[in-house]
Design a protein around this motif. Structure first.
Motif, PDB file in Angstrom:
ATOM      1  N   UNK A   1      -6.557   1.409   5.312  1.00  0.00           N
ATOM      2  CA  UNK A   1      -6.057   2.387   4.333  1.00  0.00           C
ATOM      3  C   UNK A   1      -4.552   2.334   4.119  1.00  0.00           C
ATOM      4  N   UNK A   2      -3.786   2.008   5.181  1.00  0.00           N
ATOM      5  CA  UNK A   2      -2.335   1.993   5.050  1.00  0.00           C
ATOM      6  C   UNK A   2      -1.795   0.667   4.530  1.00  0.00           C
TER       7      UNK A   2
ATOM      8  N   UNK B   1       3.149  -2.339  -0.906  1.00  0.00           N
ATOM      9  CA  UNK B   1       3.947  -1.947  -2.069  1.00  0.00           C
ATOM     10  C   UNK B   1       5.409  -1.748  -1.704  1.00  0.00           C
ATOM     11  N   UNK B   2       5.668  -1.168  -0.540  1.00  0.00           N
ATOM     12  CA  UNK B   2       7.061  -1.002  -0.105  1.00  0.00           C
ATOM     13  C   UNK B   2       7.738  -2.348   0.082  1.00  0.00           C
TER      14      UNK B   2
ATOM     15  N   UNK C   1      -6.191  -4.392  -2.412  1.00  0.00           N
ATOM     16  CA  UNK C   1      -6.622  -3.150  -1.767  1.00  0.00           C
ATOM     17  C   UNK C   1      -7.020  -2.110  -2.817  1.00  0.00           C
ATOM     18  N   UNK C   2      -6.182  -1.964  -3.862  1.00  0.00           N
ATOM     19  CA  UNK C   2      -6.486  -0.982  -4.911  1.00  0.00           C
ATOM     20  C   UNK C   2      -7.797  -1.325  -5.619  1.00  0.00           C
TER      21      UNK C   2
END
Length: 235
Positions: free
Chosen positions: A12-13, A19-20, A218-219
């Protein structure tokens, strides 16, 4: 469709972290590009100093030049990297992980297009020497060798995570990836065909490309999984 039994969906993370990393790398790459395009004097001076020192050493070491040419033209050549990606893509497709196969192939292709587009847009000249030890074609910025190596190694490391590689395998792969990226970056400057900032830009863009790809995967999988699990409401 067969899915490898060891396949594990992204954690999940994963997406927020990716993205960061992607955002930071992309911003740094954009800043570096602005400094190169505007010929910021301190950075250009550093480029010339590093390139000049390494070239003077290379001229007096034909044996090391030959070794670096073998490494850059065969071991870490972009086409070698793309061939490795193709083998992995075929393997993933064969074993039923077709989304991953397409995702990896698309990431490699898009990163190559971005790389070539930036080369054409910036149009930076390569270093010129009265006594060159090697030659290269096309514009210098960013380094295609380095960006391709970063994207390829980054994708492979991600796949190892996805398929649950053990700690020893992961650490070994991380070392190989680090040596490959650092090695190809050094060879390009040592052989006098790239500036230091070309190499740095290749690293930043490669990291951004892989991180954006991981976040996007992931998305996509999260959305499709949620859609598949949602209850149907028949009218």
């Amino acid at each position: 469709m067969r899915t490898p039994p060891s396949y594990r969906p992204d954690r999940p993370r994963t997406a927020p972290r990716a993205l960061r990393v992607a955002g930071i790398s992309a911003c740094l790459a954009a800043l570096l590009m602005v400094l190169v395009v505007t010929h910021w004097s301190p950075l250009m001076s550093l480029d010339r100093t590093v390139a000049g020192e390494l070239h003077r050493h290379a001229v007096g070491e034909p044996g090391l030049v030959h070794l670096n040419r073998v490494l850059t033209d065969w071991v870490w050549d972009p086409w070698t990297m793309r061939a490795l990606v193709a083998v992995v893509v075929i393997g993933l497709w064969w074993h039923g992980a077709r989304l991953l196969a397409g995702w990896v192939a698309a990431t490699s292709l898009v990163s190559t297009l971005v790389q070539q587009g930036l080369k054409a847009a910036v149009g930076r000249e390569r270093p010129e020497w009265p006594d060159p030890v090697d030659s290269a074609h096309y514009a210098a910025f960013p380094s295609g060798h380095v960006m391709t190596a970063v994207v390829t190694c980054g994708l492979f490391l991600w796949l190892l995570r996805v398929f649950g590689a053990g700690p020893r395998v992961w650490r070994g792969a991380l070392v190989v990836a680090g040596v490959s990226v650092a090695g190809v970056g050094f060879t390009r400057i040592y052989l006098g065909v790239h500036w230091m900032t070309d190499v740095l830009e290749g690293v930043l863009l490669g990291v951004a490309a892989v991180a954006f790809s991981i976040a996007g995967h992931h998305a996509w999988t999260a959305r499709t999984t949620t859609g598949a699990a949602a209850p149907r409401h028949d009218g």
